[in-house]
Write a protein that holds these residues in place. Sequence first.
Motif, PDB file in Angstrom:
ATOM      1  N   UNK A 344       0.826  -1.207   0.000  1.00 24.77           N
ATOM      2  CA  UNK A 344       0.000   0.000   0.000  1.00 24.77           C
ATOM      3  C   UNK A 344       0.863   1.262   0.000  1.00 24.77           C
ATOM      4  N   UNK A 345       2.011   1.210   0.687  1.00 24.36           N
ATOM      5  CA  UNK A 345       2.920   2.358   0.676  1.00 24.36           C
ATOM      6  C   UNK A 345       3.494   2.560  -0.723  1.00 24.36           C
ATOM      7  N   UNK A 346       3.843   1.460  -1.392  1.00 22.43           N
ATOM      8  CA  UNK A 346       4.353   1.558  -2.760  1.00 22.43           C
ATOM      9  C   UNK A 346       3.304   2.136  -3.695  1.00 22.43           C
ATOM     10  N   UNK A 347       2.037   1.763  -3.487  1.00 24.06           N
ATOM     11  CA  UNK A 347       0.953   2.299  -4.319  1.00 24.06           C
ATOM     12  C   UNK A 347       0.834   3.810  -4.138  1.00 24.06           C
ATOM     13  N   UNK A 383       0.973 -14.446  -8.058  1.00 31.80           N
ATOM     14  CA  UNK A 383       0.614 -13.105  -8.532  1.00 31.80           C
ATOM     15  C   UNK A 383       1.107 -12.046  -7.548  1.00 31.80           C
ATOM     16  N   UNK A 384       0.932 -12.292  -6.248  1.00 30.07           N
ATOM     17  CA  UNK A 384       1.401 -11.334  -5.239  1.00 30.07           C
ATOM     18  C   UNK A 384       2.925 -11.207  -5.260  1.00 30.07           C
ATOM     19  N   UNK A 385       3.622 -12.315  -5.503  1.00 26.18           N
ATOM     20  CA  UNK A 385       5.091 -12.232  -5.557  1.00 26.18           C
ATOM     21  C   UNK A 385       5.536 -11.349  -6.716  1.00 26.18           C
ATOM     22  N   UNK A 386       4.810 -11.380  -7.834  1.00 21.38           N
ATOM     23  CA  UNK A 386       5.140 -10.508  -8.962  1.00 21.38           C
ATOM     24  C   UNK A 386       4.832  -9.047  -8.627  1.00 21.38           C
ATOM     25  N   UNK A 387       3.755  -8.817  -7.886  1.00 23.15           N
ATOM     26  CA  UNK A 387       3.448  -7.438  -7.479  1.00 23.15           C
ATOM     27  C   UNK A 387       4.531  -6.912  -6.544  1.00 23.15           C
ATOM     28  N   UNK A 388       5.103  -7.788  -5.715  1.00 24.94           N
ATOM     29  CA  UNK A 388       6.229  -7.359  -4.876  1.00 24.94           C
ATOM     30  C   UNK A 388       7.444  -6.975  -5.729  1.00 24.94           C
ATOM     31  N   UNK A 389       7.593  -7.585  -6.913  1.00 18.16           N
ATOM     32  CA  UNK A 389       8.646  -7.153  -7.841  1.00 18.16           C
ATOM     33  C   UNK A 389       8.383  -5.718  -8.299  1.00 18.16           C
ATOM     34  N   UNK A 390       7.111  -5.402  -8.509  1.00 21.99           N
ATOM     35  CA  UNK A 390       6.756  -4.025  -8.869  1.00 21.99           C
ATOM     36  C   UNK A 390       7.052  -3.073  -7.717  1.00 21.99           C
ATOM     37  N   UNK A 391       6.806  -3.524  -6.484  1.00 25.69           N
ATOM     38  CA  UNK A 391       7.119  -2.717  -5.296  1.00 25.69           C
ATOM     39  C   UNK A 391       8.617  -2.415  -5.248  1.00 25.69           C
ATOM     40  N   UNK A 392       9.424  -3.431  -5.547  1.00 23.70           N
ATOM     41  CA  UNK A 392      10.889  -3.243  -5.549  1.00 23.70           C
ATOM     42  C   UNK A 392      11.307  -2.164  -6.545  1.00 23.70           C
ATOM     43  N   UNK A 393      10.705  -2.182  -7.732  1.00 28.13           N
ATOM     44  CA  UNK A 393      11.040  -1.178  -8.753  1.00 28.13           C
ATOM     45  C   UNK A 393      10.626   0.212  -8.290  1.00 28.13           C
ATOM     46  N   UNK A 395      10.305   1.315  -5.239  1.00 26.95           N
ATOM     47  CA  UNK A 395      11.208   1.760  -4.175  1.00 26.95           C
ATOM     48  C   UNK A 395      12.568   2.185  -4.733  1.00 26.95           C
ATOM     49  N   UNK A 396      13.029   1.493  -5.790  1.00 26.10           N
ATOM     50  CA  UNK A 396      14.309   1.862  -6.407  1.00 26.10           C
ATOM     51  C   UNK A 396      14.220   3.217  -7.099  1.00 26.10           C
ATOM     52  N   UNK A 397      13.103   3.463  -7.765  1.00 25.11           N
ATOM     53  CA  UNK A 397      12.905   4.763  -8.416  1.00 25.11           C
ATOM     54  C   UNK A 397      12.796   5.863  -7.360  1.00 25.11           C
ATOM     55  N   UNK A 398      12.038   5.594  -6.314  1.00 22.80           N
ATOM     56  CA  UNK A 398      11.875   6.573  -5.233  1.00 22.80           C
ATOM     57  C   UNK A 398      13.215   6.895  -4.572  1.00 22.80           C
ATOM     58  N   UNK A 399      14.073   5.876  -4.421  1.00 26.15           N
ATOM     59  CA  UNK A 399      15.363   6.067  -3.768  1.00 26.15           C
ATOM     60  C   UNK A 399      16.443   6.619  -4.673  1.00 26.15           C
ATOM     61  N   UNK A 402      17.110   4.178  -9.732  1.00 28.94           N
ATOM     62  CA  UNK A 402      16.562   3.793 -11.032  1.00 28.94           C
ATOM     63  C   UNK A 402      15.689   4.924 -11.555  1.00 28.94           C
ATOM     64  N   UNK A 403      15.571   5.026 -12.886  1.00 29.97           N
ATOM     65  CA  UNK A 403      14.642   5.957 -13.514  1.00 29.97           C
ATOM     66  C   UNK A 403      13.565   5.165 -14.243  1.00 29.97           C
ATOM     67  N   UNK A 404      12.462   5.835 -14.543  1.00 30.07           N
ATOM     68  CA  UNK A 404      11.341   5.126 -15.168  1.00 30.07           C
ATOM     69  C   UNK A 404      10.645   6.028 -16.179  1.00 30.07           C
ATOM     70  N   UNK A 405      10.216   5.461 -17.294  1.00 31.96           N
ATOM     71  CA  UNK A 405       9.578   6.250 -18.347  1.00 31.96           C
ATOM     72  C   UNK A 405       8.067   6.292 -18.132  1.00 31.96           C
TER      73      UNK A 405
END
Length: 488
Positions: A344-347, A383-393, A395-399, A402-405
């Motif tokens: 939810x924090x990542x969202x 499915x939830x494990x894949x969403x956690x991969x999205x959370x990782x991305x 958090x990396x962009x926020x930190x 990483x950059x994102x288009x």
Amino acid sequence: MRDLYITNTLSRQKELFKPINPGLVGLYVCGPTVYGDAHLGHARPAITYDVFVKLLRAIGYKVRYVRNITDVGHLEHDADEGEDKIAKKARLEQLEPMEVVQEYTERYHAAMRELNVAPPSIEPRASGHIIEQMAVVRKILDAGYAYESNGSIYFDVEKYNKDHKYGILSGRNLEDTLEGTRNLDGQSDKRAPFDFALWKKASPEHIMHWPSEWSEGFPGWHLECSAMSEKYLGKEFDIHGGGMDLMFPHHECEIAQNTASRGTSGVHYWMHNNMITINGKKMGKSLGNYITLFDLFSGNNNVLSQAYSPMTIRFFILQAHYRSTLDFSNEALQAAEKGLAKMLQAAKDLKSLQAKGQKNEEVAQIYEKCYEALCDDLNTPIALSHIFDAVRIINSVKGGQMQICADDLAILNKIFDEILFGILGIKDEAASEGKSAAVIDGLMKMVLAERAEAKASKNWAKSDEIRDKLSALGITVKDGKDGAEWSI
């Protein structure tokens, strides 16, 4: 339309789902027996089939979802004798049986709303379909697979087994069934212990009963689902779901009744969710580990170390595959609580990310992998494990690592809005409560402005009427020099 694979209990293998009518999928799920508050065991099938329906609709199907309410007038679930549990509760508490039904049906619905379980398309009650159940009994009698004994009608399992096969769903043969059948008082009316009641002549103390051509009585438990599924979904429909504990005898008896009355077993795919245990033990009042959903929400139970939000319960259930046993413990729920908070924090963080940089192929792959997992026998933990991969991305962009288009940001938003908040049915409870509070505050400002206008025009009657009506709702209005203030 995406390919969807379901583990069909009947074939015991994963099958590509092929609907009878691609324009409308028919799903029937055995709902609760409403003689007490919904408990943790009720949450699992409700959430499982809620996600399944949301998935079917997301991949392009229209769905008619029928979930019954087992209310009054039937036999005990595990026997052909014994008092109806609702009638017993009504007798002990000096209530009408329908009072018990109404109270606990409303409480069940309230618990489902807390869990964000959408209502079914149709929710029939057993007591509202007595005529249809009697019609099924007549058809089975006419087909020669039932017999009358002292005003009661029993299904002739042995005769049916000779012409068809009793036990095709559970894999039991008649000898196994005989070994598992208890000897009960009053079963002398039966020709064989494994025969089951279609209609039971009511004893004088039985509260709920109806007139029939055989006796003043009531239907057997297994009959209601056969009658109601045919009424709302037809003689053949796509999917029948329910808990694994219903596979035998309930669903086995349904197949026999359907075949005897319709000439077809009626169901193309059977789905069964597994049970929830508590610290490795089956939940039960006698074991002292019985937990209602409202206990969980409030923390008011000796088994619980704290209260758990409805979304924590939903997230916890989705972390296990629906066909696997799920063991409850405070530690497991606390871990689910932390995992949900991270998602939810990542969202929230996603909404503030700025688009820049090159396209990341992993983002699109995560979106597809989520659907692949859900379409592979409703594999919610993957499915939830894949969403956690999205959370990782995120958090990396926020930190700043990483950059994102812009395209990838749009896909990440779809992963959360379409899959986590959509199909999986997770919601941000804090945000929802804040939104509700804002709506209430806005409405109160409108009401108090109308009251202030009435006071300004010296319409004291209207001003007092508004104040009194708010008071009746538990809202106190206090007038001050800067205007009126309200509190609940």
